[in-house]
Design an enzyme around this catalytic site. Structure first.
Site, PDB file in Angstrom:
ATOM      1  N   GLY A 192     -20.593  -8.611 -17.630  1.00  0.00           N
ATOM      2  CA  GLY A 192     -20.294  -7.245 -16.884  1.00  0.00           C
ATOM      3  C   GLY A 192     -19.253  -6.633 -17.158  1.00  0.00           C
ATOM      4  O   GLY A 192     -18.674  -5.789 -16.311  1.00  0.00           O
TER       5      GLY A 192
ATOM      6  N   GLY B  69     -21.263  -9.253 -22.364  1.00  0.00           N
ATOM      7  CA  GLY B  69     -20.204  -8.268 -23.122  1.00  0.00           C
ATOM      8  C   GLY B  69     -20.648  -7.336 -24.243  1.00  0.00           C
ATOM      9  O   GLY B  69     -20.051  -6.395 -24.485  1.00  0.00           O
TER      10      GLY B  69
ATOM     11  N   ASP C 113     -31.410  -7.491 -19.570  1.00  0.00           N
ATOM     12  CA  ASP C 113     -31.070  -7.482 -18.096  1.00  0.00           C
ATOM     13  C   ASP C 113     -31.933  -6.158 -17.623  1.00  0.00           C
ATOM     14  O   ASP C 113     -31.471  -5.113 -17.955  1.00  0.00           O
ATOM     15  CB  ASP C 113     -29.744  -7.577 -17.740  1.00  0.00           C
ATOM     16  CG  ASP C 113     -29.089  -9.012 -17.895  1.00  0.00           C
ATOM     17  OD1 ASP C 113     -29.798 -10.026 -18.238  1.00  0.00           O
ATOM     18  OD2 ASP C 113     -27.904  -9.208 -17.674  1.00  0.00           O
TER      19      ASP C 113
ATOM     20  N   LYS D 103     -32.670 -15.003 -12.937  1.00  0.00           N
ATOM     21  CA  LYS D 103     -31.701 -16.069 -12.901  1.00  0.00           C
ATOM     22  C   LYS D 103     -31.695 -16.874 -11.287  1.00  0.00           C
ATOM     23  O   LYS D 103     -32.010 -16.246 -10.631  1.00  0.00           O
ATOM     24  CB  LYS D 103     -30.439 -15.204 -13.021  1.00  0.00           C
ATOM     25  CG  LYS D 103     -30.167 -14.550 -14.241  1.00  0.00           C
ATOM     26  CD  LYS D 103     -28.782 -13.848 -14.195  1.00  0.00           C
ATOM     27  CE  LYS D 103     -28.639 -13.189 -15.600  1.00  0.00           C
ATOM     28  NZ  LYS D 103     -28.087 -14.184 -16.534  1.00  0.00           N
TER      29      LYS D 103
ATOM     30  N   LYS E  50     -17.531 -18.814 -31.812  1.00  0.00           N
ATOM     31  CA  LYS E  50     -16.704 -19.284 -32.818  1.00  0.00           C
ATOM     32  C   LYS E  50     -16.273 -20.697 -32.521  1.00  0.00           C
ATOM     33  O   LYS E  50     -15.937 -21.835 -33.132  1.00  0.00           O
ATOM     34  CB  LYS E  50     -15.738 -18.395 -33.022  1.00  0.00           C
ATOM     35  CG  LYS E  50     -15.854 -17.242 -34.081  1.00  0.00           C
ATOM     36  CD  LYS E  50     -14.492 -16.513 -34.573  1.00  0.00           C
ATOM     37  CE  LYS E  50     -15.078 -15.465 -35.421  1.00  0.00           C
ATOM     38  NZ  LYS E  50     -14.028 -14.610 -35.437  1.00  0.00           N
TER      39      LYS E  50
ATOM     40  N   GLY F 240     -26.594  -7.713 -21.091  1.00  0.00           N
ATOM     41  CA  GLY F 240     -26.630  -7.465 -19.672  1.00  0.00           C
ATOM     42  C   GLY F 240     -26.395  -5.841 -19.229  1.00  0.00           C
ATOM     43  O   GLY F 240     -27.347  -5.311 -19.322  1.00  0.00           O
TER      44      GLY F 240
END
Lengths: 318, 202
Positions: free
Chosen positions: A171, A236, A42, A99, A183, A257
């Site tokens: 974020g 994350g 990002d 985006k 998973k 990000g």
């Protein structure tokens, strides 16, 4: 191998020229295949885009604000400025993504006209229409969509997504949700595969109805034992070890990000995350990458159980 | 006769080339193996090398990081049959510019004396499929899959032009080295992979 066939006859994004054809599933999904084992970063400025390219990113994603700033700012988050996107496209040789809001057909049309290489219909921005995602077969530009379950991923692919990224919680600098969702998708694929292996086609049909997807796409997924398009992990990621762990769970690559440009050692960290993604299967190399960063410089991060805004839930039920 | 095919597995569509090479070996009834390689020692053990599609800046930076690029260059100069696909072709070239940005300054193997323009046909929206002739290799109709593809703008006299599309050179050969702008591993045809493996059996 993942089949690259799968065009719909009515896909208006497929354009026939004199002796060639554009916008086919093969070139759209094929584009995503070229990103495999890479990191998409990002960025909000030309400077960040240049750092990303020099660090070895396979692509940059242009936003108006990094996800953690979107979270802090509140209000409505929309596509980045056309001029910023164009300036970044003119500054780097790697592909440029941008985006649009979920369901915002015209933000997507504008991005397509700007000629970005891929459009991310993203939950990081404020959704325009949470119950109707964009019908992506009508675009020549490929799309990537987020998903936190197999059902959600397959619904997006049936709408024409050429690539999936399993959602985390954007974020936050906290990789926990990304791990949970990859998973979960893996578990659900194993379940579909075991039903297929049992020969009980009626049960596979029941699962397809539960998922609100066609029997054919679930059958194809079960037979492959993986998603039928390229699948990156997102949300994350803050450290090289985060990236390597997600790769070890079977992802094809990584979106980062806020984790890089919200840290205080962005340049080193960008390079380190790329190294750890490439050499995730060699712990000594990941250690080398991890030594390139300083935990004191990592973004602080947020506890994902105490958030007012859970971006991952946006559009998930459609 | 047994052939070991190596696919440079730093970044990009490695797996597709592994699958295409396996299919080629099967169709030719040749015993052998296909292995993804990313270290200098692994590169020393293969008979044939494929540098896959991906992002050439990423692959270049990461192979340079581990001295892999130097070993690869030595093996290719030593005569190892090598196929460079799209980003792989870029890495084989001697001189690379970007259509919009000019000189790229990226790490290159410089084993093919060609000039090359990146993103020559435009951005992703202009990526396309077409049918090509690879007549100098004895392949009449080949499905060409072009993804943000480069094209070759100049070649030295020792380079054979294998295919031209829209007045642009899209495949070349010099001795043991073949380079294509397009992606044979996504085409559904194993003809080029078979041609490459056949070079190792001679």
């Amino acid at each position: 191998m993942i089949s690259l066939a799968g065009d719909r006859d009515d896909a208006s994004g497929v354009l026939h020229d004199k002796d060639s054809v554009r916008g086919t599933a093969k070139v759209k999904r094929g584009f995503a295949h070229m990103l495999k084992n890479g990191v998409v970063m990002d960025v909000t400025t030309i400077e960040q885009a240049n750092i990303a390219e020099e660090a070895g990113a396979v692509s940059v994603m242009v936003l108006d604000k990094l996800p953690s700033d979107v979270r802090a700012a509140g209000g409505v988050a929309r596509s980045a400025s056309a001029s910023v996107i164009r300036d970044i496209m003119d500054s780097v040789t790697i592909p440029v993504m941008a985006k649009c809001r979920i369901g915002h057909v015209y933000e997507a049309r504008v991005l397509s006209e700007i000629n970005v290489d891929m459009i991310d219909e993203s939950e990081v921005l404020t959704p325009a229409d949470e119950s109707h995602h964009i019908w992506k077969w009508d675009y020549t530009t490929p799309f990537v969509n987020g998903a936190r379950s197999l059902a959600e991923a397959l619904r997006r692919i049936e709408e024409g997504a050429a690539m999936i990224r399993t959602k985390g919680e954007p974020g936050t600098g906290n990789v926990a949700e990304a791990i949970t969702h990859i998973k979960r998708v893996n578990d659900e694929i194993r379940r579909a595969k075991s039903i297929l292996d049992s020969g009980d086609k009626q049960d596979l049909m029941r699962l397809a109805r539960d998922f609100r997807v066609s029997y054919d796409i679930l059958y194809q997924t079960a037979r492959l034992g993986r998603l039928p398009v390229v699948n990156f992990a997102a949300g994350g990621v803050a450290t090289p070890a985060d990236a390597a762990y997600l790769m070890s769970l079977g992802c094809d690559g990584i979106f980062v990000g806020s984790g890089i440009f919200k840290s205080d050692d962005a340049k080193n960290r960008a390079r380190a995350v790329v190294l750890a993604t490439t050499f995730w299967d060699r712990p000594a190399k990941v250690r080398e990458a991890q030594e390139m960063i300083d935990e004191q410089q990592s973004m602080l991060g947020l506890d994902t159980t105490k958030l007012d805004l859970r971006m991952q839930e946006r559009g998930a039920d459609a | 006769m047994s052939v070991t095919v190596g696919v440079l597995s730093v970044q990009g569509d490695v797996y597709e080339n592994v699958v295409a090479s396996h299919e080629a070996l099967n169709e030719m009834n040749i015993s052998g193996d296909v292995i993804p390689v990313k270290t200098p020692s692994a590169i020393s053990d293969v008979d044939v090398m494929i540098i896959p599609g991906g992002e050439s800046t990423t692959i270049g930076l990461l192979t340079l990081a581990g001295d892999t690029l130097a070993t690869l260059g030595e093996r290719i100069r030593g005569g190892m049959p090598t196929l460079g696909v799209c980003a792989g072709l870029i890495l084989l070239a001697g001189d690379v510019t970007d259509r919009m940005l000019g000189g790229t300054g990226q790490p290159l193997l410089k084993v093919l004396d060609i000039k090359l323009e990146r993103n020559s046909f435009g951005r992703q929206r202009d990526s396309f499929e077409t049918t090509l002739s690879l007549e100098p290799l004895g392949i009449a109709d080949f499905p060409g899959v072009f993804i943000r593809a480069p094209s070759i703008t100049a070649v030295s006299p020792d380079i054979d032009v294998i295919s031209v599309y829209d007045n642009r050179i899209v495949a070349v050969r010099r001795d043991n080295i073949i380079g294509t702008s397009f992606h044979p591993e996504l085409s559904g045809s194993t003809e080029l992979h078979k041609y490459l493996i056949r070079m190792a059996t001679k």
